[in-house]
Motif scaffolding. Structure first.
Motif, PDB file in Angstrom:
ATOM      1  N   ARG A 100      14.715  -6.503   4.769  1.00  0.00           N
ATOM      2  CA  ARG A 100      13.405  -6.996   5.211  1.00  0.00           C
ATOM      3  C   ARG A 100      13.236  -8.486   4.964  1.00  0.00           C
ATOM      4  NH1 ARG A 100       8.428  -8.292   3.226  1.00  0.00           N
ATOM      5  NH2 ARG A 100       8.935  -7.738   1.069  1.00  0.00           N
ATOM      6  N   LYS A 101      13.626  -8.940   3.771  1.00  0.00           N
ATOM      7  CA  LYS A 101      13.239 -10.291   3.363  1.00  0.00           C
ATOM      8  C   LYS A 101      14.363 -11.304   3.443  1.00  0.00           C
ATOM      9  CE  LYS A 101      10.600 -12.671  -0.189  1.00  0.00           C
ATOM     10  NZ  LYS A 101       9.846 -12.552  -1.461  1.00  0.00           N
ATOM     11  N   ILE A 176      10.593  -1.183   0.277  1.00  0.00           N
ATOM     12  CA  ILE A 176      10.234  -2.020   1.423  1.00  0.00           C
ATOM     13  C   ILE A 176       9.007  -2.877   1.126  1.00  0.00           C
ATOM     14  CG2 ILE A 176       8.694  -0.341   2.531  1.00  0.00           C
ATOM     15  CD1 ILE A 176      11.215  -2.594   4.352  1.00  0.00           C
ATOM     16  N   THR A 177       8.216  -2.500   0.128  1.00  0.00           N
ATOM     17  CA  THR A 177       6.988  -3.236  -0.193  1.00  0.00           C
ATOM     18  C   THR A 177       7.202  -4.318  -1.244  1.00  0.00           C
ATOM     19  OG1 THR A 177       6.335  -1.675  -1.938  1.00  0.00           O
ATOM     20  CG2 THR A 177       5.621  -1.176   0.308  1.00  0.00           C
ATOM     21  N   ARG A 178       8.411  -4.411  -1.830  1.00  0.00           N
ATOM     22  CA  ARG A 178       8.639  -5.386  -2.895  1.00  0.00           C
ATOM     23  C   ARG A 178       8.846  -6.789  -2.328  1.00  0.00           C
ATOM     24  NH1 ARG A 178       6.065  -3.490  -6.411  1.00  0.00           N
ATOM     25  NH2 ARG A 178       5.258  -2.384  -4.589  1.00  0.00           N
ATOM     26  N   GLU A 179       8.424  -7.783  -3.101  1.00  0.00           N
ATOM     27  CA  GLU A 179       8.622  -9.171  -2.714  1.00  0.00           C
ATOM     28  C   GLU A 179       9.790  -9.804  -3.455  1.00  0.00           C
ATOM     29  OE1 GLU A 179       7.282 -10.696  -0.264  1.00  0.00           O
ATOM     30  OE2 GLU A 179       5.983  -8.990   0.230  1.00  0.00           O
ATOM     31  N   CYS A 261       4.866   4.941   6.807  1.00  0.00           N
ATOM     32  CA  CYS A 261       3.644   4.168   6.620  1.00  0.00           C
ATOM     33  C   CYS A 261       3.945   2.809   6.014  1.00  0.00           C
ATOM     34  CB  CYS A 261       2.663   4.934   5.737  1.00  0.00           C
ATOM     35  SG  CYS A 261       2.009   6.441   6.457  1.00  0.00           S
ATOM     36  N   SER A 262       4.818   2.757   5.013  1.00  0.00           N
ATOM     37  CA  SER A 262       5.153   1.496   4.351  1.00  0.00           C
ATOM     38  C   SER A 262       5.885   0.550   5.297  1.00  0.00           C
ATOM     39  CB  SER A 262       6.007   1.765   3.105  1.00  0.00           C
ATOM     40  OG  SER A 262       5.298   2.497   2.146  1.00  0.00           O
ATOM     41  N   TYR A 263       6.805   1.075   6.079  1.00  0.00           N
ATOM     42  CA  TYR A 263       7.548   0.248   7.023  1.00  0.00           C
ATOM     43  C   TYR A 263       6.628  -0.313   8.098  1.00  0.00           C
ATOM     44  CZ  TYR A 263      12.338   1.171   5.414  1.00  0.00           C
ATOM     45  OH  TYR A 263      13.513   1.213   4.705  1.00  0.00           O
ATOM     46  N   LYS A 265       3.484  -0.994   7.758  1.00  0.00           N
ATOM     47  CA  LYS A 265       2.671  -2.030   7.119  1.00  0.00           C
ATOM     48  C   LYS A 265       3.466  -3.327   6.935  1.00  0.00           C
ATOM     49  CE  LYS A 265       0.178  -3.070   2.845  1.00  0.00           C
ATOM     50  NZ  LYS A 265      -0.235  -2.547   1.508  1.00  0.00           N
ATOM     51  N   MET A 266       4.711  -3.216   6.496  1.00  0.00           N
ATOM     52  CA  MET A 266       5.492  -4.399   6.145  1.00  0.00           C
ATOM     53  C   MET A 266       6.172  -5.058   7.352  1.00  0.00           C
ATOM     54  SD  MET A 266       4.706  -4.456   3.029  1.00  0.00           S
ATOM     55  CE  MET A 266       5.614  -5.976   2.682  1.00  0.00           C
ATOM     56  N   SER A 269       2.753  -5.595  10.580  1.00  0.00           N
ATOM     57  CA  SER A 269       1.449  -6.203  10.298  1.00  0.00           C
ATOM     58  C   SER A 269       1.512  -7.723  10.472  1.00  0.00           C
ATOM     59  CB  SER A 269       1.009  -5.858   8.878  1.00  0.00           C
ATOM     60  OG  SER A 269       1.937  -6.343   7.936  1.00  0.00           O
TER      61      SER A 269
END
Length: 269
Positions: A100-101, A176-179, A261-263, A265-266, A269
């Motif tokens: 993701r990042k 997936i929600t971690r920065e 749901c998490s994917y 959102k990340m 969005s």
């Protein structure tokens, strides 16, 4: 880029999910040699240290909680399930954040005709393949080492894979929600390690105080360990086995729903 809608399917489309899987398989071609070596070395380390080393001490106490069961035969199915859990933690933490990042692979997939369920399903299919390869390697080496002697081991292998997926699905929803990756070290230290040590892998949870024993029962790893062990020792009953499977499937499907749901959102969005 695809936008989130209420009409997103609960499961990924089979053809698009396989397209997402293809990416991970192509990427794996560059690293499979190292992971394959690890898949064969780790069973030797675990079985040698715990099954043969510690087992020589445990087997001398025939009045212990294992009764007449040799410790190697007791611990090997537990390590089979626990190794799948460990692999799931490795596959579903840093690689998810990276995609993701750091590398942007997920964003590239989200900008294609793939839906979020396709992306999630494709990656979990790849994780399942990795878990299967590791479980098969462990089963082969364990059989050669004398840890397994029952043909029911064939059924324990997919149970180990399901155990890994029961952890993998919630893990990707979290990762997936971690920065940054600092949370993963905490996760490994305070979640994965206690699970590995205290979910029945190395000794019966009946040795714990009742409150701790109940907590162990609530973990998916205990159910995977118990079912793998009962199959390997030819002690599996139909009702109990179905209960263990249902609990593992519940964790896997619940984690999958959270992951979608998490994917969304990340990535959208």
């Amino acid at each position: 880029m695809t936008t989130p809608t209420l009409g997103v399917p609960a499961l990924g489309d089979p053809h698009r999910s396989l397209a997402a899987l293809e990416y991970w398989l192509r990427a794996y071609r560059r690293t499979w040699r190292a992971s394959a070596a690890t898949a064969f070395v780790m069973p030797l380390v675990f079985l040698g240290a715990f099954g043969l080393g510690l087992g020589s001490l445990v087997d001398g106490n025939t009045a212990g909680p294992l009764g007449e069961v040799e410790y190697l035969a007791f611990v090997a199915p537990g390590i089979l399930a626990a190794s799948a859990m460990q692999s799931a933690f490795g596959e579903c933490t840093w690689p998810i954040l990276s995609s993701r990042k750091w590398t942007g692979h997920y964003h590239a997939q989200a900008g294609s005709p793939l839906t979020i369920p396709d992306i999630v399903t494709g990656h979990l299919l790849f994780v399942a393949i990795r878990l299967l390869l590791g479980a098969v390697a462990f089963a082969v080496i364990g059989t050669l080492a004398g840890a397994f002697s029952s043909a029911w081991l064939i059924l324990a292998v997919p149970v180990a894979v399901l155990t890994g997926l029961a952890h993998a699905a919630p893990l990707i929803a979290f990762s997936i929600t971690r920065e940054n990756d600092s949370d993963f070290s905490v996760l490994m230290r305070f979640v994965m390690t206690p699970l590995f040590l205290f979910a029945g892998t190395f000794f019966p949870v009946s040795q714990f105080p009742q409150g701790v024993e109940i907590l162990a029962w609530l973990t998916p790893l205990w159910h995977g360990t118990q079912l793998c062990r009962e199959l390997a020792l030819q002690e599996a009953g139909l009702i109990a086995s179905l209960g263990h499977l249902a609990y593992l499937v519940l964790w896997g499907t619940g984690g999958y729903a959270l992951a979608v749901c998490s994917y969304q959102k990340m990535l959208l969005s």
